[in-house]
Design an enzyme around this catalytic site. Sequence first.
Site, PDB file in Angstrom:
ATOM      1  N   LYS A  18       0.825  -1.204   0.000  1.00 38.62           N
ATOM      2  CA  LYS A  18       0.000   0.000   0.000  1.00 38.62           C
ATOM      3  C   LYS A  18       0.866   1.264   0.000  1.00 38.62           C
ATOM      4  O   LYS A  18       2.087   1.201   0.220  1.00 38.62           O
ATOM      5  CB  LYS A  18      -0.948  -0.049   1.204  1.00 38.62           C
ATOM      6  CG  LYS A  18      -1.962  -1.201   1.120  1.00 38.62           C
ATOM      7  CD  LYS A  18      -2.966  -1.171   2.276  1.00 38.62           C
ATOM      8  CE  LYS A  18      -3.980  -2.295   2.138  1.00 38.62           C
ATOM      9  NZ  LYS A  18      -5.027  -2.244   3.208  1.00 38.62           N
ATOM     10  N   TYR A  77     -12.144  -1.731  -4.049  1.00 34.45           N
ATOM     11  CA  TYR A  77     -12.696  -1.915  -2.704  1.00 34.45           C
ATOM     12  C   TYR A  77     -14.225  -1.744  -2.680  1.00 34.45           C
ATOM     13  O   TYR A  77     -14.793  -1.390  -1.646  1.00 34.45           O
ATOM     14  CB  TYR A  77     -12.039  -0.942  -1.726  1.00 34.45           C
ATOM     15  CG  TYR A  77     -10.695  -1.426  -1.179  1.00 34.45           C
ATOM     16  CD1 TYR A  77     -10.597  -2.610  -0.442  1.00 34.45           C
ATOM     17  CD2 TYR A  77      -9.530  -0.693  -1.369  1.00 34.45           C
ATOM     18  CE1 TYR A  77      -9.390  -3.052   0.066  1.00 34.45           C
ATOM     19  CE2 TYR A  77      -8.305  -1.126  -0.861  1.00 34.45           C
ATOM     20  CZ  TYR A  77      -8.254  -2.312  -0.136  1.00 34.45           C
ATOM     21  OH  TYR A  77      -7.050  -2.749   0.381  1.00 34.45           O
ATOM     22  N   ASN A  89      -2.253   0.076   6.913  1.00 35.59           N
ATOM     23  CA  ASN A  89      -1.799  -1.220   7.401  1.00 35.59           C
ATOM     24  C   ASN A  89      -0.912  -1.978   6.408  1.00 35.59           C
ATOM     25  O   ASN A  89      -0.886  -3.211   6.406  1.00 35.59           O
ATOM     26  CB  ASN A  89      -2.993  -2.054   7.887  1.00 35.59           C
ATOM     27  CG  ASN A  89      -3.995  -2.318   6.797  1.00 35.59           C
ATOM     28  OD1 ASN A  89      -3.774  -1.962   5.635  1.00 35.59           O
ATOM     29  ND2 ASN A  89      -5.096  -2.954   7.148  1.00 35.59           N
ATOM     30  N   HIS A 123      -2.177  -5.430   1.409  1.00 37.59           N
ATOM     31  CA  HIS A 123      -3.459  -6.081   1.130  1.00 37.59           C
ATOM     32  C   HIS A 123      -3.197  -7.510   0.727  1.00 37.59           C
ATOM     33  O   HIS A 123      -2.207  -7.795   0.054  1.00 37.59           O
ATOM     34  CB  HIS A 123      -4.184  -5.373  -0.025  1.00 37.59           C
ATOM     35  CG  HIS A 123      -5.280  -6.205  -0.639  1.00 37.59           C
ATOM     36  ND1 HIS A 123      -6.531  -6.280  -0.105  1.00 37.59           N
ATOM     37  CD2 HIS A 123      -5.280  -7.046  -1.713  1.00 37.59           C
ATOM     38  CE1 HIS A 123      -7.276  -7.112  -0.842  1.00 37.59           C
ATOM     39  NE2 HIS A 123      -6.530  -7.593  -1.819  1.00 37.59           N
ATOM     40  N   GLU A 179      -9.241 -10.480  -8.268  1.00 36.65           N
ATOM     41  CA  GLU A 179      -8.266  -9.402  -8.057  1.00 36.65           C
ATOM     42  C   GLU A 179      -7.059  -9.559  -8.983  1.00 36.65           C
ATOM     43  O   GLU A 179      -6.516  -8.566  -9.473  1.00 36.65           O
ATOM     44  CB  GLU A 179      -7.849  -9.377  -6.589  1.00 36.65           C
ATOM     45  CG  GLU A 179      -9.011  -8.961  -5.678  1.00 36.65           C
ATOM     46  CD  GLU A 179      -8.664  -9.000  -4.195  1.00 36.65           C
ATOM     47  OE1 GLU A 179      -7.522  -9.352  -3.843  1.00 36.65           O
ATOM     48  OE2 GLU A 179      -9.550  -8.656  -3.388  1.00 36.65           O
TER      49      GLU A 179
END
Length: 138
Positions: A10, A50, A113, A116, A127
Amino acid sequence: MLQRTLTILKPDTVSARRCGAVIDRLEREGFAILGVRTLHLTQTQAEAFYAVHRQRPFFASLVKFMTEGPIWVLALERENAVVHLRTVMGATNPANADPGTIRADFATSIERNAIHGSDSPENAALELAFFFPSYELV
Ligand code: ATP
Ligand code: MG
């Protein structure tokens, strides 16, 4: 069973220059890297990726975070890849992540965080197709 999954390093991981450290862990965990892309998601792309979370209170903030800078997207392969990646990532909230997991060591909040990982084989297939044309993954 040899299986594929998708991970995203990320924007917090990229801006902190920790992609190498995270990829080193993934390789030491036995993941083969089948494909890598670096890209900067548009708002439309992040909202689509998302979409399952669009009704959640954190959705707008999540999209803003995921579009704040470049990401690295990796197609991974390993035995039991989906579950194993989720295990080495650790819990969504780093405060709850087991010691030694990627999120325990690199995440700074429940939103920022670090990484993913696809949460099921079905979502992994969707995905992977979102980011990679099938002919690019050998
Ligand atoms: P990911 O889908 O990114 O692998 P995950 O499956 O552990 O993470 P999800 O519930 O799918 O967690 O949430 C997607 C992402 O939305 C989280 O990784 C995090 O960046 C953000 N997020 C989740 N819950 C919250 C929350 N309560 N507050 C802020 N951001 C959140
Ligand atoms: Mg998720």
